[in-house]
Scaffold this active site. Structure first.
Site, short mmCIF file in Angstrom:
data_model
loop_
_atom_site.label_atom_id
_atom_site.label_comp_id
_atom_site.label_asym_id
_atom_site.label_seq_id
_atom_site.Cartn_x
_atom_site.Cartn_y
_atom_site.Cartn_z
N GLU A 191 7.14 2.13 -17.86
CA GLU A 191 6.20 1.84 -18.62
C GLU A 191 4.97 3.08 -18.11
O GLU A 191 4.00 3.29 -19.09
CB GLU A 191 5.45 0.69 -18.34
CG GLU A 191 4.71 0.39 -17.15
CD GLU A 191 5.93 0.16 -16.09
OE1 GLU A 191 5.06 0.03 -15.08
OE2 GLU A 191 7.05 0.43 -16.21
N CYS A 225 10.85 -1.43 -10.39
CA CYS A 225 10.32 -1.18 -9.17
C CYS A 225 10.91 -2.36 -8.27
O CYS A 225 12.16 -2.37 -7.94
CB CYS A 225 8.95 -1.05 -9.12
SG CYS A 225 8.19 -0.24 -7.75
N HIS A 261 8.82 3.54 -12.79
CA HIS A 261 7.91 2.72 -13.83
C HIS A 261 8.35 3.40 -15.12
O HIS A 261 7.47 4.42 -15.51
CB HIS A 261 6.52 2.75 -13.28
CG HIS A 261 6.29 1.86 -12.24
ND1 HIS A 261 5.89 0.46 -12.14
CD2 HIS A 261 6.26 2.40 -10.61
CE1 HIS A 261 5.86 0.20 -11.13
NE2 HIS A 261 5.98 1.27 -10.24
#
Length: 199
Positions: free
Chosen positions: A182, A79, A180
């Site tokens: 994750e 990001c 993202h």
């Protein structure tokens, strides 16, 4: 060992959990330190561009990251960790990025801002990060500023939010994504594993 930079701007729990789930050893760095024991470096940036740059500088991370990049060591920006690789951002005109790539991040003028939720990533050439991941797969995004395609370095992934923009970068030792991984389920974990295993 993967070093994950914590400059005080967010919770790194999901990043740590994601790397742990793929069996990758990592630890959080709360201040700049010698990097002899580290093999990889992750900058999961969140928040405002100027705050990110200021906090990196106040903890000595700016010189550490720049030296890491200069020495050709594996880096993953997430990001805002991607946007700081460029010269700057419209969000904070006075704040200077690392300038590894030419250009700056600009604000979306289309659709609802920020872009928050799932969006597709389209391949733009060969990508180690996208290995064994279907083209146009969905990832989770949360951002109001984006890096345009012209002058964006090596874009290997493109997304569309009323305008096409850079969502994946791969050049030499540098990998970076606007989304993202994750928070992107199994597909995101696969991408992180690709970075650990292939990049």
């Amino acid at each position: 060992m993967i070093g994950i930079i914590d400059y005080g701007a967010g919770n790194l729990g999901s990043v740590l959990k994601a790397f742990s789930s793929i069996g990758a050893g990592c630890r959080v760095l709360q201040k700049a330190e010698k990097t002899d024991t580290l093999k990889r470096l992750v900058l999961p940036g969140v928040g405002a561009f100027c705050c990110c740059i200021d906090n990196l500088k106040s903890n000595g991370f700016d010189e550490m990251v720049f030296d890491w990049l200069r020495r050709g060591r594996p880096y993953l920006g997430i990001c805002l960790g991607m946007q700081v690789l460029f010269e700057g951002s419209e969000e904070s005109p006075a704040a200077k990025g690392f300038g590894i790539f030419r250009g700056k991040a600009i604000r979306f003028c289309q659709n609802k801002v920020p872009q928050m939720g799932w969006n597709r990533v389209k391949r733009a050439g060969w990508s180690k990060l996208m290995y064994d991941i279907a083209d146009n797969s969905f990832f989770y995004f949360l951002h109001a500023y984006y890096v345009p395609l012209p002058g964006s370095g090596t874009a290997t992934g493109i997304s569309d939010y009323g305008v096409e923009y850079t969502s994946v970068i791969e050049k030499d030792n540098i990998c970076a994504v606007q989304f993202h991984p994750e928070k992107s389920g199994r597909t995101g974990l696969r991408m992180l594993k690709n970075w650990v295993d292939l990049c």
